[in-house]
Design an enzyme around this catalytic site. Structure first.
Site, mmCIF file in Angstrom:
data_model
loop_
_atom_site.group_PDB
_atom_site.id
_atom_site.type_symbol
_atom_site.label_atom_id
_atom_site.label_comp_id
_atom_site.label_asym_id
_atom_site.label_seq_id
_atom_site.Cartn_x
_atom_site.Cartn_y
_atom_site.Cartn_z
ATOM 1 N N ASP A 296 1.510 12.120 -8.218
ATOM 2 C CA ASP A 296 0.724 10.932 -8.545
ATOM 3 C C ASP A 296 1.510 10.159 -9.602
ATOM 4 O O ASP A 296 1.661 10.626 -10.734
ATOM 5 C CB ASP A 296 -0.644 11.386 -9.077
ATOM 6 C CG ASP A 296 -1.469 10.216 -9.613
ATOM 7 O OD1 ASP A 296 -0.983 9.075 -9.634
ATOM 8 O OD2 ASP A 296 -2.619 10.470 -10.030
ATOM 9 N N CYS A 368 0.777 -5.756 -0.105
ATOM 10 C CA CYS A 368 0.651 -6.509 1.151
ATOM 11 C C CYS A 368 -0.804 -6.953 1.288
ATOM 12 O O CYS A 368 -1.377 -6.883 2.364
ATOM 13 C CB CYS A 368 1.148 -5.707 2.346
ATOM 14 S SG CYS A 368 0.343 -4.120 2.564
HETATM 15 C C1 LIG Z 1 2.129 0.183 0.438
HETATM 16 S S1 LIG Z 1 2.478 1.850 0.705
HETATM 17 C C2 LIG Z 1 4.160 1.932 0.248
HETATM 18 C C3 LIG Z 1 5.134 1.441 1.294
HETATM 19 C C4 LIG Z 1 6.566 1.754 0.931
HETATM 20 N N1 LIG Z 1 6.936 1.249 -0.371
HETATM 21 C C5 LIG Z 1 7.562 1.243 1.954
HETATM 22 O O1 LIG Z 1 8.186 0.219 1.755
HETATM 23 O O2 LIG Z 1 7.712 1.895 2.994
HETATM 24 C C6 LIG Z 1 1.711 2.599 -0.653
HETATM 25 C C7 LIG Z 1 2.047 4.073 -0.840
HETATM 26 O O3 LIG Z 1 1.507 4.472 -2.100
HETATM 27 C C8 LIG Z 1 1.197 5.826 -2.024
HETATM 28 N N2 LIG Z 1 0.318 6.110 -3.174
HETATM 29 C C9 LIG Z 1 -1.000 5.865 -3.316
HETATM 30 N N3 LIG Z 1 -1.420 6.248 -4.536
HETATM 31 C C10 LIG Z 1 -0.338 6.733 -5.192
HETATM 32 C C11 LIG Z 1 -0.123 7.297 -6.480
HETATM 33 N N4 LIG Z 1 -1.124 7.422 -7.338
HETATM 34 N N5 LIG Z 1 1.127 7.705 -6.801
HETATM 35 C C12 LIG Z 1 2.146 7.597 -5.905
HETATM 36 N N6 LIG Z 1 1.991 7.087 -4.668
HETATM 37 C C13 LIG Z 1 0.775 6.650 -4.320
HETATM 38 C C14 LIG Z 1 0.577 5.972 -0.649
HETATM 39 O O4 LIG Z 1 0.636 7.318 -0.213
HETATM 40 C C15 LIG Z 1 1.451 5.029 0.183
HETATM 41 O O5 LIG Z 1 2.475 5.745 0.801
#
Ligand SMILES: C[S@@+](CC[C@H](N)C(=O)[O-])C[C@H]1O[C@@H](n2cnc3c(N)ncnc32)[C@H](O)[C@@H]1O
Length: 427
Positions: A296, A368
């Site tokens: 996280d 997005c």
């Molecule tokens: C918009 S997507 C990211 C897309 C990625 N950057 C790409 O270009 O392929 C958001 C990501 O944030 C992750 N996520 C959500 N909460 C999070 C946290 N607290 N810490 C790290 N990652 C997190 C989700 O699992 C998801 O994969």
């Protein structure tokens, strides 16, 4: 073996009533089918999800005695049938006969007359029905309200553009060669493509193509990525030797782009270990590497070694309202209450990650989403609470004016809806 129309109705049921995502449902179904059947199933499923609110309204008008709750599969069979007659170039007798056959396949012989009669009535009356349709372009009620409130002038265009298929856009790997060189090679092999307007390495194909047919795809010469997503690495503008954090990395689109841009020391985090595997797969194809950690990002003590970063990308989890044209199930799966919950996660990520940034460093916050709560309002609140943060002006024009950051809306034939804010930390 189930028919394609049966499988489509079943997937639609799982998305609408059971909250499953297309990215979960569709790959498993496709794996059971011959490759030549894939396109029709994808068309049926994506289309009926995209137009579900309109199809639901049409069914309610066409079926006089509402179907009982336990007959939801029949409701979806009707949706698939009407969708074919309305939107697809399928011979109408085949669309009707094959959809009626699904009723038998689903052990609902008693309903063959109902399905046949409903589809034939739609065939006769569709002119007037479609002219009166209120929800053809619409979003769920809660999202309609938010979008109308945020962007009253752009609202209808946003709905229309969110129903169009997004183009297939690629990122050319600058480690392999220039965009012009790739375009020339692609042209020689019969692909029609043009350079993107904003991304320096982006190329949009005139028509979608299987990735493996694209010149150099397996060797990592190009990756599929929307132009708006490509702007993230371009705006963060990393340089050789920098220590960089990609805080929400999976499935790794921007991780790959950052590594293609310069020789950096990259830490890629994601809270979801399964999704992090996809980052590893993507980097393997690109023959690039990063420190991948499942954690996280907001719980800094669980993963940070105390060495500050020169640059951070926070591609935050969000509503995805800017990419509904690529993921139409967002309209069915997201709830109004998600926006507040996501806002808290976004705020926590920004606040905690700010502490891992070097004085003089930069952080790009991107989503997005096209909702101000997740975007400009989030950044305005952050700036008000952090005296050492300053907003950097971006070399981009927004599609709508915002107090902070740049907001892009989805554009037919062009980029997805996206938001960017670049923050500089005082020395
Ligand atoms: C918009 S997507 C990211 C897309 C990625 N950057 C790409 O270009 O392929 C958001 C990501 O944030 C992750 N996520 C959500 N909460 C999070 C946290 N607290 N810490 C790290 N990652 C997190 C989700 O699992 C998801 O994969």
């Amino acid at each position: 073996m189930k028919s394609i129309r049966y499988i489509a109705a079943d997937i639609l049921l799982n998305v609408v009533d059971n909250g499953r995502s297309l990215s979960h449902e569709l790959p498993a179904a496709l794996a059971e089918l011959d490759p030549e059947q894939h396109a029709f199933l994808q068309q049926l499923v994506y289309g009926s999800v995209r137009y579900y609110f309109a199809l639901d309204e049409l069914i309610n008008q066409l079926v006089e005695d509402p179907l009982r709750d336990k007959e939801r599969l029949l409701h979806m069979v009707l949706a698939i049938g009407i969708y074919q007659l309305w939107q697809l170039q399928v011979a109408e007798y085949a669309a009707i006969n094959e959809t009626v056959a699904v009723t038998v396949e689903a052990d609902r012989q008693w309903a063959t007359g109902l399905v046949n009669g409903t589809l034939r009535r739609f065939q006769r009356e569709r002119g007037a029905m479609l002219a009166d349709l209120r929800r053809a372009e619409a979003m769920p009620g809660w999202l309609n309200k938010r979008l109308r409130q945020a962007w009253p002038e752009q609202y209808h265009q946003i709905c229309a553009d969110s129903n169009q298929l997004g183009p297939m856009t690629l990122r050319v790997n600058q480690r392999h060669g220039t965009r012009d060189a790739w375009l020339a090679q692609a042209n020689e092999q019969g692909f029609e493509a043009h350079a993107c307007a904003h991304s320096e390495v982006g190329v949009t194909l005139a028509a979608p193509a299987p990735v493996l047919a694209l010149p150099g795809f397996s060797a990592g010469a190009v990756s599929v990525q929307d132009e708006a997503a490509q702007l993230c690495a371009q705006l963060l503008n990393v340089t050789d030797g920098e220590r960089v954090l990609d805080a929400c990395a999976a499935p790794g689109g921007k991780t790959g782009h950052l590594l293609e841009s310069a020789s950096i020391q990259l830490t890629a985090l994601d809270v979801d270990p399964k999704r992090l595997d996809r980052v590893a797969e993507n980097l393997e194809r690109l023959q690039l590497s990063a420190q991948l950690t499942a954690a996280d990002a907001g719980d800094v003590s669980s993963w940070w070694d105390g060495e500050p970063f020169d640059a951070i990308l926070v591609d935050a989890p969000c509503s995805g309202t800017g990419v509904i044209r690529r993921h139409p199930d967002i309209k069915l799966l997201r709830k109004n209450t998600d926006i507040k919950a996501l806002g808290l996660v976004q705020k926590n990520l920004l606040t905690q990650l700010w502490g891992t940034l070097k004085p003089g460093g930069r952080l790009l916050y991107a989503t997005c989403s096209i909702l101000p709560d997740e975007n400009s309002q989030q950044i305005s609140a952050f700036l008000a609470a952090h005296a050492d943060a300053a907003l950097v002006e971006l070399p981009l024009t927004g599609d709508v004016p915002t107090p902070t950051g740049v907001q892009w809306l989805p554009q037919a034939g062009g980029h997805d809806g996206f938001f960017y804010a670049l923050l500089h930390k005082a020395r």
